[in-house]
Design a protein around this motif. Structure first.
Motif, PDB file in Angstrom:
ATOM      1  N   PHE A 196      56.129  24.750  60.794  1.00 25.10           N
ATOM      2  CA  PHE A 196      55.833  23.461  61.413  1.00 25.10           C
ATOM      3  C   PHE A 196      54.482  22.926  60.930  1.00 25.10           C
ATOM      4  CE2 PHE A 196      59.134  24.489  64.612  1.00 25.10           C
ATOM      5  CZ  PHE A 196      59.767  23.251  64.679  1.00 25.10           C
ATOM      6  N   ASP A 197      53.528  23.828  60.676  1.00 24.83           N
ATOM      7  CA  ASP A 197      52.253  23.393  60.090  1.00 24.83           C
ATOM      8  C   ASP A 197      52.485  22.757  58.726  1.00 24.83           C
ATOM      9  OD1 ASP A 197      50.976  24.491  62.298  1.00 24.83           O
ATOM     10  OD2 ASP A 197      50.360  26.321  61.241  1.00 24.83           O
ATOM     11  N   GLN A 198      53.292  23.415  57.899  1.00 29.27           N
ATOM     12  CA  GLN A 198      53.581  22.883  56.570  1.00 29.27           C
ATOM     13  C   GLN A 198      54.253  21.521  56.663  1.00 29.27           C
ATOM     14  OE1 GLN A 198      55.982  26.031  54.957  1.00 29.27           O
ATOM     15  NE2 GLN A 198      54.327  27.534  55.125  1.00 29.27           N
ATOM     16  N   LEU A 199      55.174  21.378  57.614  1.00 26.51           N
ATOM     17  CA  LEU A 199      55.832  20.092  57.811  1.00 26.51           C
ATOM     18  C   LEU A 199      54.828  19.044  58.274  1.00 26.51           C
ATOM     19  CD1 LEU A 199      58.439  18.422  57.916  1.00 26.51           C
ATOM     20  CD2 LEU A 199      58.814  19.290  60.248  1.00 26.51           C
ATOM     21  N   ALA A 200      53.884  19.439  59.143  1.00 24.09           N
ATOM     22  CA  ALA A 200      52.847  18.505  59.587  1.00 24.09           C
ATOM     23  C   ALA A 200      51.987  18.052  58.409  1.00 24.09           C
ATOM     24  CB  ALA A 200      51.972  19.158  60.657  1.00 24.09           C
ATOM     25  N   VAL A 231      59.160  26.891  50.986  1.00 23.97           N
ATOM     26  CA  VAL A 231      59.775  25.722  50.357  1.00 23.97           C
ATOM     27  C   VAL A 231      61.272  25.725  50.611  1.00 23.97           C
ATOM     28  CG1 VAL A 231      60.266  24.569  48.168  1.00 23.97           C
ATOM     29  CG2 VAL A 231      57.989  25.512  48.589  1.00 23.97           C
ATOM     30  N   GLN A 232      61.903  26.900  50.413  1.00 19.71           N
ATOM     31  CA  GLN A 232      63.347  26.979  50.618  1.00 19.71           C
ATOM     32  C   GLN A 232      63.704  26.681  52.077  1.00 19.71           C
ATOM     33  OE1 GLN A 232      65.506  29.153  48.088  1.00 19.71           O
ATOM     34  NE2 GLN A 232      67.362  28.354  49.022  1.00 19.71           N
ATOM     35  N   ALA A 233      62.874  27.159  53.008  1.00 16.39           N
ATOM     36  CA  ALA A 233      63.133  26.877  54.419  1.00 16.39           C
ATOM     37  C   ALA A 233      63.025  25.377  54.699  1.00 16.39           C
ATOM     38  CB  ALA A 233      62.159  27.658  55.298  1.00 16.39           C
ATOM     39  N   LEU A 234      62.011  24.744  54.153  1.00 11.68           N
ATOM     40  CA  LEU A 234      61.799  23.324  54.437  1.00 11.68           C
ATOM     41  C   LEU A 234      62.879  22.443  53.816  1.00 11.68           C
ATOM     42  CD1 LEU A 234      57.923  23.235  54.178  1.00 11.68           C
ATOM     43  CD2 LEU A 234      59.268  22.784  56.229  1.00 11.68           C
ATOM     44  N   VAL A 235      63.325  22.769  52.599  1.00 13.84           N
ATOM     45  CA  VAL A 235      64.394  21.957  52.013  1.00 13.84           C
ATOM     46  C   VAL A 235      65.724  22.222  52.705  1.00 13.84           C
ATOM     47  CG1 VAL A 235      63.239  21.816  49.771  1.00 13.84           C
ATOM     48  CG2 VAL A 235      64.978  23.600  50.147  1.00 13.84           C
ATOM     49  N   SER A 236      65.772  23.275  53.541  1.00  8.69           N
ATOM     50  CA  SER A 236      66.961  23.579  54.330  1.00  8.69           C
ATOM     51  C   SER A 236      66.889  23.008  55.734  1.00  8.69           C
ATOM     52  CB  SER A 236      67.147  25.105  54.426  1.00  8.69           C
ATOM     53  OG  SER A 236      67.267  25.692  53.147  1.00  8.69           O
ATOM     54  N   SER A 237      65.779  22.347  56.061  1.00  6.56           N
ATOM     55  CA  SER A 237      65.564  21.853  57.418  1.00  6.56           C
ATOM     56  C   SER A 237      65.904  20.377  57.540  1.00  6.56           C
ATOM     57  CB  SER A 237      64.102  22.055  57.830  1.00  6.56           C
ATOM     58  OG  SER A 237      63.857  21.458  59.094  1.00  6.56           O
ATOM     59  N   PRO A 238      66.660  20.005  58.572  1.00  5.18           N
ATOM     60  CA  PRO A 238      66.933  18.571  58.778  1.00  5.18           C
ATOM     61  C   PRO A 238      65.675  17.783  59.107  1.00  5.18           C
ATOM     62  CG  PRO A 238      67.674  19.871  60.674  1.00  5.18           C
ATOM     63  CD  PRO A 238      67.298  20.849  59.603  1.00  5.18           C
ATOM     64  N   LEU A 239      64.606  18.465  59.540  1.00  2.00           N
ATOM     65  CA  LEU A 239      63.381  17.764  59.909  1.00  2.00           C
ATOM     66  C   LEU A 239      62.565  17.320  58.695  1.00  2.00           C
ATOM     67  CD1 LEU A 239      62.153  20.018  62.874  1.00  2.00           C
ATOM     68  CD2 LEU A 239      63.723  18.061  62.914  1.00  2.00           C
ATOM     69  N   GLY A 319      66.720  27.219  65.604  1.00  2.00           N
ATOM     70  CA  GLY A 319      67.585  26.191  66.172  1.00  2.00           C
ATOM     71  C   GLY A 319      66.985  24.801  66.155  1.00  2.00           C
ATOM     72  N   GLN A 320      65.757  24.693  65.705  1.00  2.00           N
ATOM     73  CA  GLN A 320      65.093  23.390  65.661  1.00  2.00           C
ATOM     74  C   GLN A 320      64.694  23.056  64.231  1.00  2.00           C
ATOM     75  OE1 GLN A 320      61.799  23.099  68.397  1.00  2.00           O
ATOM     76  NE2 GLN A 320      61.709  20.880  68.256  1.00  2.00           N
ATOM     77  N   LEU A 321      63.759  23.810  63.665  1.00  6.08           N
ATOM     78  CA  LEU A 321      63.406  23.582  62.268  1.00  6.08           C
ATOM     79  C   LEU A 321      64.479  24.145  61.348  1.00  6.08           C
ATOM     80  CD1 LEU A 321      59.926  23.612  60.713  1.00  6.08           C
ATOM     81  CD2 LEU A 321      61.758  24.795  59.526  1.00  6.08           C
ATOM     82  N   LEU A 322      64.968  25.342  61.664  1.00  2.39           N
ATOM     83  CA  LEU A 322      66.076  25.947  60.935  1.00  2.39           C
ATOM     84  C   LEU A 322      67.264  26.104  61.870  1.00  2.39           C
ATOM     85  CD1 LEU A 322      64.408  28.739  58.741  1.00  2.39           C
ATOM     86  CD2 LEU A 322      65.365  26.555  57.985  1.00  2.39           C
ATOM     87  N   THR A 323      68.364  25.447  61.539  1.00  5.24           N
ATOM     88  CA  THR A 323      69.571  25.539  62.359  1.00  5.24           C
ATOM     89  C   THR A 323      70.552  26.559  61.815  1.00  5.24           C
ATOM     90  OG1 THR A 323      70.548  23.706  61.119  1.00  5.24           O
ATOM     91  CG2 THR A 323      69.322  23.153  63.124  1.00  5.24           C
ATOM     92  N   ALA A 324      70.268  27.118  60.640  1.00  5.68           N
ATOM     93  CA  ALA A 324      71.089  28.157  60.009  1.00  5.68           C
ATOM     94  C   ALA A 324      70.216  28.860  58.988  1.00  5.68           C
ATOM     95  CB  ALA A 324      72.320  27.546  59.346  1.00  5.68           C
TER      96      ALA A 324
END
Length: 470
Positions: A196-200, A231-239, A319-324
């Motif tokens: 979430f910090d990285q997304l911020a 990076v892989q987590a963030l490109v996998s996140s709908p947020l 379930g929020q940043l990563l849903t799967a």
């Protein structure tokens, strides 16, 4: 095409400016979230803004909560000093990585660590629209910081690119999941605070980077090791939709790679067992625990549980940043549909797994009707005598070891203790060119570098990056 030529012209103009003597340049005062800031001109003549806060200090009641807006300041904040690194164990003097990257010692560390740095050849030019690259450092989600000696933006600025490096919460601060934290969050999961910090930080870039001459709609996110997993987590996140236009994943991603997000239940169970064993059973007690004891809490738990060598902290499916999981997201074609560049080193932690993960991921993209990835293998056996590996090291710590490409990716060979040669400098220049070409257009190819084909079912091409181009 028109935008491409505008960016190219701007890059040329400000690369010339970056070569001027430092004393001849003025450092613009910029207005960003929180207030006004002033940077400095580094020894290479590039304007850099160090230690810009991108969120409120995550301390006290904000410990283990998602990042909050920046606290405003009065006057002009002089950004001439890098911000604190996240709390971490640091590197032990005499270890392999200490010799390689940390001989200057460990940085200042604090829970108050949400700072970023910007190198730019076009500060204050809101019409420059230069490509932006945002770097996420590695360190097993437990160590590292965005201003390590091997990181720096001078080489990128000379190519007409704005570079951003960030610090984010690590270890206990960044990735603790716990049933009490999930309940406090309204049942919407816990953990992933570092993500979430990285997304911020990406949201901060979207809102503020034009002040530094960057294009908020042309952002390349790149990272290595745990940074690659991020990076892989963030490109996998709908947020993350709308904040990332290209991605580079170095030694830590792909399909069936070495970093696998845990389930929320697993992460919560581990977090609760850890704190229960230390006698902390309420959030009030956990938040009152001095941060100096975090390492003690984790070390005692790992010892009693006999956890094998691995990553005690990392992303979870909250379930929020990563849903799967990232693999499930990729198989379902739900990761961001953007250009990708991915690779590993020839003597990496598990080079065969990393090769297969990168190639399989590119083939999956192609099967889904998306653009296949550009895949590489960094194979340079770095000059100089490697020290013997220490217990628990990643891989054999020789040849093109895990993280060895970082000096080359950032063009910082002159800061390295190793006896780099002209061939090494040429390799670094080639790699910086590939990386910045990709940031500009989504394609690493361009004038002056060997052709790099994408990895497809017809041609499973993996670009060898070594002193002799192949």
């Amino acid at each position: 095409m028109k935008k491409f030529w505008k960016q190219t012209l701007c890059a040329c103009l400000w690369c010339v400016g970056a070569a001027w003597p430092a004393q001849a340049q003025q450092t613009p005062v910029l207005t960003v979230d929180g207030g006004r800031i002033e940077g400095v001109v580094d020894e290479a003549g590039v304007t850099v803004y160090r230690g810009i806060p991108y969120a409120a200090p995550p301390v006290g009641e904000l410990r283990w909560k998602q990042p909050q807006p920046v606290e405003p300041w009065q006057g002009v904040r002089r950004c001439d000093t890098f911000g604190n690194a996240s709390l971490q164990g640091g590197q032990q003097e005499g270890s392999f990585y200490w010799k390689e990257f940390y001989q200057d010692g460990n940085p200042a560390m604090s829970e108050d660590c949400l700072y970023l740095n910007v190198w730019t050849p076009a500060a204050g030019r809101t019409d420059a629209a230069l490509p932006v690259m945002v770097w996420i450092h590695g360190g097993a989600f437990m160590n590292g910081f965005g201003h390590e000696i091997e990181f720096g933006g001078d080489a990128y600025a000379r190519k007409g690119v704005v570079l951003v490096t960030i610090n984010y919460r690590l270890g206990m601060c960044g990735f603790l999941a716990h049933p009490l934290l999930t309940a406090e969050n309204g049942g919407r999961g816990s953990g992933n605070y570092g993500l979430f910090d990285q997304l911020a930080a990406l949201k901060w870039v979207k809102k503020n980077i034009a002040q530094f001459g960057g294009d908020p709609d042309n952002v390349t996110l790149f990272g290595q090791s745990a940074g690659a997993g991020s990076v892989q987590a963030l490109v996998s996140s709908p947020l993350a939709k709308g904040y990332i236009q290209r991605a580079i994943i170095q030694s830590g991603g792909g399909l069936g790679g070495i970093i696998v997000p845990r389930t929320l239940r697993q992460a919560e169970e581990e977090g609760q067992a850890m704190w229960d064993a230390a006698g902390f059973t309420t959030l009030e007690a956990m938040r009152a625990c001095p941060p100096e004891r975090f390492g003690e809490v984790m070390a005692a738990y790992m010892k009693t549980q006999k956890i094998p060598v691995g990553l005690p902290y990392g992303p979870c499916v909250d379930g929020q940043l990563l849903t799967a999981t990232t693999d499930e997201t990729a198989i379902d074609a739900r990761q961001l549909d953007i250009p990708y560049l991915i690779g590993y080193t020839s003597d990496d932690i598990d080079p065969e797994t990393m090769r297969r993960a990168a190639v399989d991921w590119s083939l999956l993209l192609e099967q889904q009707g998306r653009r296949p990835a550009y895949v590489y293998c960094f194979s340079r056996d770095l000059p100089g005598e490697d020290m013997p590996p220490t217990p628990g090291s990643f891989g054999d710590m020789k040849g093109a070891f895990h993280s060895s490409e970082l000096w080359y990716v950032f063009g910082t060979l002159d800061k390295c203790w190793r006896p780099m040669t002209d061939a090494d400098r040429e390799l670094s220049e080639r790699m910086v060119t590939y990386w910045t070409n990709f940031a500009r257009t989504g394609n690493p190819n361009g004038t002056g570098v060997p052709l790099w084909q994408p990895c497809t079912a017809q041609d499973r091409h993996v670009q060898t990056l070594d002193v002799a181009p192949r």
